[in-house]
Design a protein around this motif. Structure first.
Motif, mmCIF file in Angstrom:
data_model
loop_
_atom_site.group_PDB
_atom_site.id
_atom_site.type_symbol
_atom_site.label_atom_id
_atom_site.label_comp_id
_atom_site.label_asym_id
_atom_site.label_seq_id
_atom_site.Cartn_x
_atom_site.Cartn_y
_atom_site.Cartn_z
ATOM 1 N N ASN A 1 -2.137 -6.076 5.178
ATOM 2 C CA ASN A 1 -2.484 -7.108 4.200
ATOM 3 C C ASN A 1 -2.863 -6.419 2.891
ATOM 4 O OD1 ASN A 1 -2.252 -9.353 6.009
ATOM 5 N ND2 ASN A 1 -4.141 -8.658 6.958
ATOM 6 N N HIS A 2 -2.574 -7.093 1.777
ATOM 7 C CA HIS A 2 -2.812 -6.499 0.466
ATOM 8 C C HIS A 2 -3.474 -7.507 -0.466
ATOM 9 C CE1 HIS A 2 -0.214 -3.021 1.386
ATOM 10 N NE2 HIS A 2 0.370 -3.901 2.177
ATOM 11 N N HIS A 3 -4.295 -6.977 -1.396
ATOM 12 C CA HIS A 3 -4.909 -7.787 -2.441
ATOM 13 C C HIS A 3 -3.894 -7.987 -3.567
ATOM 14 C CE1 HIS A 3 -8.666 -5.642 -0.814
ATOM 15 N NE2 HIS A 3 -8.680 -6.880 -0.329
ATOM 16 N N SER A 4 -4.213 -8.841 -4.529
ATOM 17 C CA SER A 4 -3.295 -9.117 -5.631
ATOM 18 C C SER A 4 -3.043 -7.897 -6.513
ATOM 19 C CB SER A 4 -3.801 -10.282 -6.477
ATOM 20 O OG SER A 4 -5.071 -9.978 -7.002
ATOM 21 N N ASP A 5 -3.956 -6.912 -6.507
ATOM 22 C CA ASP A 5 -3.735 -5.683 -7.284
ATOM 23 C C ASP A 5 -2.951 -4.646 -6.482
ATOM 24 O OD1 ASP A 5 -5.605 -4.794 -5.455
ATOM 25 O OD2 ASP A 5 -7.050 -4.101 -6.948
ATOM 26 N N HIS A 6 -2.362 -5.057 -5.349
ATOM 27 C CA HIS A 6 -1.534 -4.249 -4.446
ATOM 28 C C HIS A 6 -2.340 -3.229 -3.648
ATOM 29 C CE1 HIS A 6 1.914 -6.124 -6.255
ATOM 30 N NE2 HIS A 6 1.495 -5.722 -7.462
ATOM 31 N N PRO B 1 -11.383 -9.878 -2.473
ATOM 32 C CA PRO B 1 -10.814 -10.855 -3.406
ATOM 33 C C PRO B 1 -9.828 -11.812 -2.734
ATOM 34 C CG PRO B 1 -9.790 -8.732 -3.762
ATOM 35 C CD PRO B 1 -10.875 -8.533 -2.729
ATOM 36 N N GLY B 2 -9.433 -11.523 -1.507
ATOM 37 C CA GLY B 2 -8.507 -12.390 -0.778
ATOM 38 C C GLY B 2 -7.169 -11.724 -0.536
ATOM 39 N N ARG B 3 -6.482 -12.186 0.489
ATOM 40 C CA ARG B 3 -5.165 -11.641 0.824
ATOM 41 C C ARG B 3 -4.136 -12.285 -0.080
ATOM 42 N NH1 ARG B 3 -4.549 -13.179 6.207
ATOM 43 N NH2 ARG B 3 -3.588 -15.088 5.524
ATOM 44 N N SER B 4 -3.391 -11.464 -0.800
ATOM 45 C CA SER B 4 -2.340 -11.961 -1.676
ATOM 46 C C SER B 4 -0.996 -11.999 -0.944
ATOM 47 C CB SER B 4 -2.229 -11.076 -2.917
ATOM 48 O OG SER B 4 -1.227 -11.534 -3.770
ATOM 49 N N TYR B 5 -0.740 -10.962 -0.137
ATOM 50 C CA TYR B 5 0.503 -10.916 0.635
ATOM 51 C C TYR B 5 0.334 -9.988 1.830
ATOM 52 C CZ TYR B 5 1.409 -6.463 -1.789
ATOM 53 O OH TYR B 5 1.320 -5.198 -2.288
ATOM 54 N N SER B 6 1.233 -10.128 2.767
ATOM 55 C CA SER B 6 1.294 -9.255 3.934
ATOM 56 C C SER B 6 2.621 -8.525 3.889
ATOM 57 C CB SER B 6 1.182 -10.051 5.225
ATOM 58 O OG SER B 6 -0.079 -10.671 5.315
ATOM 59 N N GLN B 7 2.663 -7.348 4.505
ATOM 60 C CA GLN B 7 3.870 -6.542 4.472
ATOM 61 C C GLN B 7 4.021 -5.795 5.783
ATOM 62 O OE1 GLN B 7 3.831 -3.543 1.405
ATOM 63 N NE2 GLN B 7 6.035 -3.339 1.424
ATOM 64 N N ALA B 8 5.269 -5.607 6.201
ATOM 65 C CA ALA B 8 5.577 -4.788 7.368
ATOM 66 C C ALA B 8 6.717 -3.850 6.974
ATOM 67 C CB ALA B 8 5.988 -5.654 8.556
ATOM 68 N N VAL B 9 6.593 -2.575 7.318
ATOM 69 C CA VAL B 9 7.611 -1.571 7.026
ATOM 70 C C VAL B 9 7.919 -0.853 8.343
ATOM 71 C CG1 VAL B 9 8.195 0.495 5.705
ATOM 72 C CG2 VAL B 9 6.730 -1.262 4.683
ATOM 73 N N CYS B 10 9.196 -0.842 8.723
ATOM 74 C CA CYS B 10 9.595 -0.231 9.993
ATOM 75 C C CYS B 10 9.758 1.276 9.843
ATOM 76 C CB CYS B 10 10.904 -0.839 10.486
ATOM 77 S SG CYS B 10 11.370 -0.249 12.135
ATOM 78 N N THR B 11 9.434 1.995 10.898
ATOM 79 C CA THR B 11 9.575 3.445 10.902
ATOM 80 C C THR B 11 11.037 3.878 10.929
ATOM 81 O OG1 THR B 11 9.319 3.464 13.306
ATOM 82 C CG2 THR B 11 7.337 3.883 11.991
ATOM 83 N N CYS B 12 11.976 2.954 11.138
ATOM 84 C CA CYS B 12 13.398 3.312 11.102
ATOM 85 C C CYS B 12 13.834 3.646 9.676
ATOM 86 C CB CYS B 12 14.274 2.201 11.679
ATOM 87 S SG CYS B 12 14.424 0.716 10.645
ATOM 88 N N GLY B 13 13.058 3.193 8.688
ATOM 89 C CA GLY B 13 13.348 3.507 7.296
ATOM 90 C C GLY B 13 14.337 2.587 6.610
ATOM 91 N N THR B 14 14.860 1.605 7.320
ATOM 92 C CA THR B 14 15.865 0.727 6.709
ATOM 93 C C THR B 14 15.407 -0.716 6.573
ATOM 94 O OG1 THR B 14 16.887 0.233 8.842
ATOM 95 C CG2 THR B 14 17.759 2.124 7.626
#
Length: 90
Positions: free
Chosen positions: A10-15, A36-49
């Motif tokens: 999870n990330h804030h609005s300032d990334h 300040p609150g969650r602005s967005y969520s992100q998932a990045v796979c270890t496969c790199g693609t």
């Protein structure tokens, strides 16, 4: 080969990263006094693609699970041992 992972963050609005101990409502409003609150969520796979970013944590988590399901399951144990233990009955 190890299984691929795609951790959800999870990330804030300032990334900046929102720590796991910062709890939120389902809409992302903070329950932690210094967050300040969650602005967005992100998932990045270890496969790199593959990576996915979105404002809905549930949507990101669902996409993450769907992507991880596309990777074949890693083999259990060394191939030589698996071949030795295989029973080829007529």
């Amino acid at each position: 080969m190890a299984a691929h992972r795609a951790p959800l963050t999870n990330h804030h609005s300032d990334h900046s990263l929102c720590p796991p101990d910062h709890k939120h409502t389902s809409s992302g409003k903070p329950l932690h006094p210094n967050c300040p609150g969650r602005s967005y969520s992100q998932a990045v796979c270890t496969c790199g693609t593959w990576q996915f970013k979105g404002t809905g944590k549930g949507c990101v988590n669902e996409s993450r699970k769907r992507h991880l399901a596309t990777h074949p399951a890693p083999a259990k144990g060394p191939k030589v041992l698996r071949d030795l233990l295989r029973l080829d009955l007529p």
